[in-house]
Design a protein around this motif. Sequence first.
Motif, PDB file in Angstrom:
ATOM      1  N   GLN A 106      64.848  13.050  76.864  1.00 21.98           N
ATOM      2  CA  GLN A 106      64.171  11.946  77.548  1.00 21.98           C
ATOM      3  C   GLN A 106      63.631  10.926  76.544  1.00 21.98           C
ATOM      4  O   GLN A 106      63.596   9.719  76.845  1.00 21.98           O
ATOM      5  CB  GLN A 106      63.039  12.481  78.425  1.00 21.98           C
TER       6      GLN A 106
ATOM      7  N   CYS B  70      59.496  15.863  80.140  1.00 23.54           N
ATOM      8  CA  CYS B  70      60.882  16.305  80.267  1.00 23.54           C
ATOM      9  C   CYS B  70      61.601  15.654  81.447  1.00 23.54           C
ATOM     10  O   CYS B  70      62.694  16.085  81.823  1.00 23.54           O
ATOM     11  CB  CYS B  70      60.928  17.823  80.410  1.00 23.54           C
ATOM     12  N   SER B  71      61.026  14.628  82.034  1.00 23.85           N
ATOM     13  CA  SER B  71      61.596  13.974  83.206  1.00 23.85           C
ATOM     14  C   SER B  71      61.897  12.517  82.898  1.00 23.85           C
ATOM     15  O   SER B  71      61.450  11.961  81.894  1.00 23.85           O
ATOM     16  CB  SER B  71      60.620  14.047  84.382  1.00 23.85           C
ATOM     17  N   ILE B  72      62.633  11.867  83.805  1.00 29.73           N
ATOM     18  CA  ILE B  72      62.953  10.461  83.617  1.00 29.73           C
ATOM     19  C   ILE B  72      61.698   9.602  83.664  1.00 29.73           C
ATOM     20  O   ILE B  72      61.644   8.533  83.048  1.00 29.73           O
ATOM     21  CB  ILE B  72      63.983   9.991  84.677  1.00 29.73           C
TER      22      ILE B  72
ATOM     23  N   ALA C 176      60.583   9.360  80.212  1.00 30.66           N
ATOM     24  CA  ALA C 176      61.400   8.394  79.469  1.00 30.66           C
ATOM     25  C   ALA C 176      60.974   6.968  79.782  1.00 30.66           C
ATOM     26  O   ALA C 176      60.865   6.124  78.877  1.00 30.66           O
ATOM     27  CB  ALA C 176      62.880   8.591  79.821  1.00 30.66           C
TER      28      ALA C 176
END
Length: 391
Positions: free
Chosen positions: A20, A92-94, A97
Motif C-alpha cells: 500500500q 494495509c488497505s487502500i 495508501a
Amino acid sequence: MKIDKARPSHWLWLSMFALQALVGLGLRVLGVRSRRASVILYGHKLNGNLLALYRAMVTEQAKTPFRPVFLSMDRRYCRELKADGVEARWACSISGAWLLATSSALVSDHGLHALQPLHSAYRRLGLRFFDVWHGIPFKGFDADDFRLQHRYDEVWVASDLCRQMYVEKFGFDPSHVVVTGYPRTDRLVHPVDAQCVHRAALGLPLEGKLILFAPTWAQDAAGRNLYPFGCDGGMFLDALATAARRHGAGVILRTHLNSGDITWQGHENVHALPGSQYPDAEAILLASDMLVCDWSSIAFDFLLLDRPTFFLDVPAPFRKGFSLGPEYRFGAVVGDLQSLVDSLERALSTPDMYWDTHASRHASIREQVYGASADWNASARCLAQLRAAVD
C-alpha cells in the motif's frame, strides 16, 4: 503496533503495508490531492506525544489546516479507535495508501516499519517527516540508532539538554533538532481533570494513596527479572502491598508494552494496568501519588508532577550505557527491599521528611531536564512547526 518477528501474521501485515505504501507513492506521483491536508500520526499506539498532538489538532481545527489521522497496521486497534471517534486508517488497505498519497506531513514517535525504504521517495514528493520521540532516556544510544530520523525534516525534543544530547551523542544536524517540549507534558504540567477522574476511568480506588511500580523492560539484558533485588513477583509485591495497606494505600503494577500482559491477583490492593492494555501512561501517572521505578524513562514524566519517587538501585540493562546517567535520579535511591519498604512508609506517614531530603535535587533535575519547555505550550509549539514547514 509492536512487531513480533516470530508471528507469520505480522510479516503478512508488513508486506501488505509495503504494497500500500508503493500504491500511495504512485498516487502521489500522479498528483492526487485532498480537500484538506492530513497529518499522519504513526507509532505503536495512539498515546503519549502522538495522542497529545491528535487532541491539540482536533481542538484547534478552526485555526489549523490539518486533519490528524492515526495510521496503524493493527486492524482491530483501528476499529477500536474509530469506535471512540478517533480518525484512524488501516495501513494495509487502500485507504492507507490514499492517506499516504494525500497527506502533507507524518509525525512518528518510533520508526516507520515497512514505510522506511520509501521514506526518501516520499520526501522528494513533498511529504514532510517529523519525529517526537516517546521518552527522555536513561538508556544509552548512538548515531546508528537514529539513522532514519537523521533524514527527517525535524526532530522535536523536550529541552535544551535533550537537544545537546541529540547533537553530541546521537549525531544529529543541529539545524534539524528543535526544542518544542514534549506535547504529552502539557497534561502533566496543567492537569485538566482531578485525580479522582483518572482513577475512576481506570477502575482504581478513589480514596487513599497509590504507589505506582513501573519497571522498565528487559532491554538489552535477556532474561532480566522484572522484579528487583532477587525477588520474585510474589515476594516483591507482597512487601509493597503489606506496607501500603498499613497506611490505607494501594499499589499499581504498570509494566512496559514490551513486557507483555502481566497481571496480579495476589492482593486486593494491587491493581495491574499493563502497558499493552492501558496505553495512556499520563492518566496512570496523574492517578498515582508515588513512583517506584528502576531505569524507566517514565520517571522523567513523573518528575513534572512533583511527587515522591523511589529509584531501585539495580544494574541497568543497557548495552550502550546511558544517555542521562544515574546522576539524574532525582529522588530516593534504594538498594534493597527493606530499604524500599522503610522509605515508602516514611513518605506515607510523614511526607515532609521526603521533601526535606530531596526537594532541592528534585527541583534542580527538573530545571536541567525541562528548562522552560514544560509550560503547557509544547503542543502549540509543535503545531507551529508543522504550519511553518507545510504551509
